[in-house]
Design an enzyme around this catalytic site. Structure first.
Site, PDB file in Angstrom:
ATOM      1  N   ASP A   1     -10.685  -0.268   6.722  1.00 46.49           N
ATOM      2  CA  ASP A   1      -9.313  -0.123   7.195  1.00 46.49           C
ATOM      3  C   ASP A   1      -8.406  -0.769   6.122  1.00 46.49           C
ATOM      4  O   ASP A   1      -8.900  -1.510   5.266  1.00 46.49           O
ATOM      5  CB  ASP A   1      -9.228  -0.858   8.543  1.00 46.49           C
ATOM      6  CG  ASP A   1      -7.816  -1.059   9.013  1.00 46.49           C
ATOM      7  OD1 ASP A   1      -7.074  -0.075   9.090  1.00 46.49           O
ATOM      8  OD2 ASP A   1      -7.447  -2.221   9.308  1.00 46.49           O
TER       9      ASP A   1
ATOM     10  N   ASP B   1      -4.452  -2.090   6.464  1.00 42.39           N
ATOM     11  CA  ASP B   1      -3.579  -3.212   6.860  1.00 42.39           C
ATOM     12  C   ASP B   1      -4.349  -4.234   7.693  1.00 42.39           C
ATOM     13  O   ASP B   1      -4.984  -3.897   8.685  1.00 42.39           O
ATOM     14  CB  ASP B   1      -2.386  -2.687   7.664  1.00 42.39           C
ATOM     15  CG  ASP B   1      -1.435  -1.906   6.787  1.00 42.39           C
ATOM     16  OD1 ASP B   1      -0.620  -2.525   6.103  1.00 42.39           O
ATOM     17  OD2 ASP B   1      -1.538  -0.657   6.767  1.00 42.39           O
TER      18      ASP B   1
ATOM     19  N   ASP C   1      -9.391  -4.246  11.642  1.00 43.21           N
ATOM     20  CA  ASP C   1      -8.795  -5.339  12.429  1.00 43.21           C
ATOM     21  C   ASP C   1      -8.041  -4.866  13.662  1.00 43.21           C
ATOM     22  O   ASP C   1      -7.594  -5.682  14.468  1.00 43.21           O
ATOM     23  CB  ASP C   1      -7.791  -6.113  11.561  1.00 43.21           C
ATOM     24  CG  ASP C   1      -6.520  -5.320  11.326  1.00 43.21           C
ATOM     25  OD1 ASP C   1      -6.635  -4.126  10.968  1.00 43.21           O
ATOM     26  OD2 ASP C   1      -5.424  -5.873  11.532  1.00 43.21           O
TER      27      ASP C   1
HETATM   28  O1  LIG Z   1      -5.020   1.560  10.138  1.00 43.56           O
HETATM   29  P1  LIG Z   1      -4.232   0.583   9.337  1.00 43.56           P
HETATM   30  O2  LIG Z   1      -4.409   0.771   7.861  1.00 43.56           O
HETATM   31  O3  LIG Z   1      -4.500  -0.838   9.752  1.00 43.56           O
HETATM   32  O4  LIG Z   1      -2.714   0.912   9.663  1.00 43.56           O
HETATM   33  C1  LIG Z   1      -2.157   0.564  10.937  1.00 43.56           C
HETATM   34  C2  LIG Z   1      -0.672   0.361  10.771  1.00 43.56           C
HETATM   35  O5  LIG Z   1      -0.558  -0.558   9.664  1.00 43.56           O
HETATM   36  C3  LIG Z   1       0.749  -0.843   9.197  1.00 43.56           C
HETATM   37  O6  LIG Z   1       1.393  -1.690  10.133  1.00 43.56           O
HETATM   38  C4  LIG Z   1       0.783  -2.977  10.244  1.00 43.56           C
HETATM   39  O7  LIG Z   1       0.888  -3.662   8.986  1.00 43.56           O
HETATM   40  C5  LIG Z   1       2.258  -3.947   8.556  1.00 43.56           C
HETATM   41  C6  LIG Z   1       2.190  -4.581   7.173  1.00 43.56           C
HETATM   42  O8  LIG Z   1       1.397  -5.727   7.161  1.00 43.56           O
HETATM   43  C7  LIG Z   1       2.932  -4.841   9.597  1.00 43.56           C
HETATM   44  O9  LIG Z   1       4.270  -5.094   9.228  1.00 43.56           O
HETATM   45  C8  LIG Z   1       2.891  -4.155  10.975  1.00 43.56           C
HETATM   46  O10 LIG Z   1       3.400  -5.005  11.966  1.00 43.56           O
HETATM   47  C9  LIG Z   1       1.449  -3.769  11.346  1.00 43.56           C
HETATM   48  O11 LIG Z   1       1.421  -3.006  12.543  1.00 43.56           O
HETATM   49  C10 LIG Z   1       1.528   0.420   8.934  1.00 43.56           C
HETATM   50  O12 LIG Z   1       2.843   0.092   8.554  1.00 43.56           O
HETATM   51  C11 LIG Z   1       1.500   1.366  10.122  1.00 43.56           C
HETATM   52  O13 LIG Z   1       2.155   2.558   9.807  1.00 43.56           O
HETATM   53  C12 LIG Z   1       0.045   1.659  10.433  1.00 43.56           C
HETATM   54  O14 LIG Z   1      -0.047   2.556  11.520  1.00 43.56           O
END
Ligand SMILES: O=P(O)(O)OC[C@H]1O[C@H](O[C@H]2O[C@H](CO)[C@@H](O)[C@H](O)[C@H]2O)[C@H](O)[C@@H](O)[C@@H]1O
Length: 379
Positions: free
Chosen positions: A123, A125, A317
């Site tokens: 994954d 983020d 995560d």
């Molecule tokens: O599947 P992932 O790669 O984990 O993506 C899930 C979402 O991740 C991002 O948002 C998350 O991370 C951001 C940066 O650290 C944070 O600001 C936010 O609160 C988190 O939810 C991304 O911006 C989303 O579009 C994804 O869906």
């Protein structure tokens, strides 16, 4: 545009099922690992904490995504809730028994790969990059990039993200990887073969099971930008086949308003569903496709359909990663690793606390592979 429906479709966010030993015959590696006595003893207390942390059906399986479920996705609230819970240290210790550190159990994990091909799923983020306020600034460190590059030299490696595929590629910048963006709805094979996978079977693969939803996603993205414009801190992100509405920087007093605004728009799109990630609402098509399906698709594309000689390792995560952990458990095959500092209901077997530990795990894997190769050469 579609007619208003009765409510927002909220599929796919129920609590993880209770853990059970995998019944699959011929499984060499039990998934998940057996519970320790301490884990069983803590099960009742865990249930209470799980509700407070928002991972149980009580908060998330209800009729609507409201302020309570938004609170549950906030680390601050999760910490406060955990601090209030009696015996929180015991709770964490018990959770660690059920989901031991993948670093602590490294030998066990690599022993399970004996005679098998490891395929790595990561994954983005919160796994490869730390969580930050601004989604456009979630950069990955150069050392993490080097670790992922090294892993990909030894094992087929895929990034599985909720983000738009191009955007996540822009962060990772490694052309030798597979990318599954938009929660697995946009899959593409490597643009460049890594040295050891020059003949990778799935090199040219491209799969987009939700392409018919593109115009609808464009439209709902614009509607959400418009509707949330008056809410300071709200950020709408177009992830191509899905849309994220971030509330990490929204004052908690405005969360109710934001949630109502999002649900109001979604009522007009019964073919879209609403789920929740880390301080973010995720709007996606109702098709039966998720990160778990993407994992299976990639395994198949790599020539590992119904194979016992493969060990998929998935590290993530977020709640959306649970779909992949569940697939591993159903297959009775592979290693699911949840990245979390706090106890969370999960189907993953192992845990790592933060991206720094993910990097350490990846580097150990590379080192172990190098040593095993060297040993083989000496034989
Ligand atoms: O599947 P992932 O790669 O984990 O993506 C899930 C979402 O991740 C991002 O948002 C998350 O991370 C951001 C940066 O650290 C944070 O600001 C936010 O609160 C988190 O939810 C991304 O911006 C989303 O579009 C994804 O869906």
């Amino acid at each position: 545009m579609a007619k208003p429906s009765v409510g927002v479709s909220e599929v796919g966010m129920s609590a993880a099922p209770a853990q059970a030993a995998c019944p699959c015959p011929g499984t060499l590696f039990p998934y998940p690992p057996p519970r320790g006595a301490a884990g069983i003893a803590a099960a009742v207390r865990r249930k209470c904490l799980q509700v407070e942390l928002g991972s149980g059906a009580g908060l998330l399986g209800g009729a609507c995504w409201g302020v309570e479920s938004m609170r549950a996705s906030s680390p601050t609230h999760a910490k406060a809730a955990a601090a209030l819970a009696a015996g929180v240290d015991d709770e964490r210790a018990a959770w660690m028994v059920r989901h031991p550190s993948a670093l602590g159990k490294f030998e066990q994990i690599v022993a399970a790969s004996e005679g098998k091909r490891i395929v790595m799923f990561l994954d983005y983020d919160g796994t490869l990059s730390p969580i930050v306020d601004d989604p456009d600034a979630a950069f990955m460190s150069e050392t993490m990039r080097m670790a992922v590059r090294s892993v990909a030299k030894h094992f087929p490696t895929a990034i599985v993200s909720g983000r738009c595929r191009n955007k996540v590629f822009g962060f990772v910048k490694l052309a030798e990887l597979y990318y599954a963006g938009s929660h697995g709805m946009d899959i593409k094979g490597p643009a460049k073969a890594s040295s050891r996978h020059a003949k990778a079977k799935a090199k040219g693969v491209l799969f987009q099971p939700a392409s018919e939803f593109l115009p609808m996603i464009e439209e709902v993205h614009e509607r959400l930008v418009e509707t949330t414009r008056c809410i300071p801190g709200a950020k709408v992100e177009n992830n191509k086949f899905c849309v994220s509405v971030h509330f990490r920087c929204v004052d908690e007093k405005m969360w109710g308003e934001l949630s109502e605004a999002v649900k109001g728009v979604l009522r007009e799109y019964p073919k879209l569903r609403l789920t929740q990630g880390r301080m973010v609402f995720e709007v996606r098509p109702t098709i039966k496709w998720d990160k778990g399906k993407a994992l299976e698709f990639l395994l198949e594309s790599l020539g590992f359909a119904d194979c016992t000689n493969v060990l998929p390792v998935y590290i993530g995560d977020d709640r959306t990663d649970e779909d992949a952990f569940k697939v591993l458990r159903r297959r009775g095959q592979g290693v699911g690793i949840l990245v979390s500092k706090h106890p969370k209901e999960t189907t993953a077997s192992y845990s790592l606390q933060e991206p720094a530990e993910v990097m350490e795990f990846l580097l150990r894997l590379v080192e172990w592979k190098r040593l095993s190769r060297a040993r083989l050469r000496l034989q």
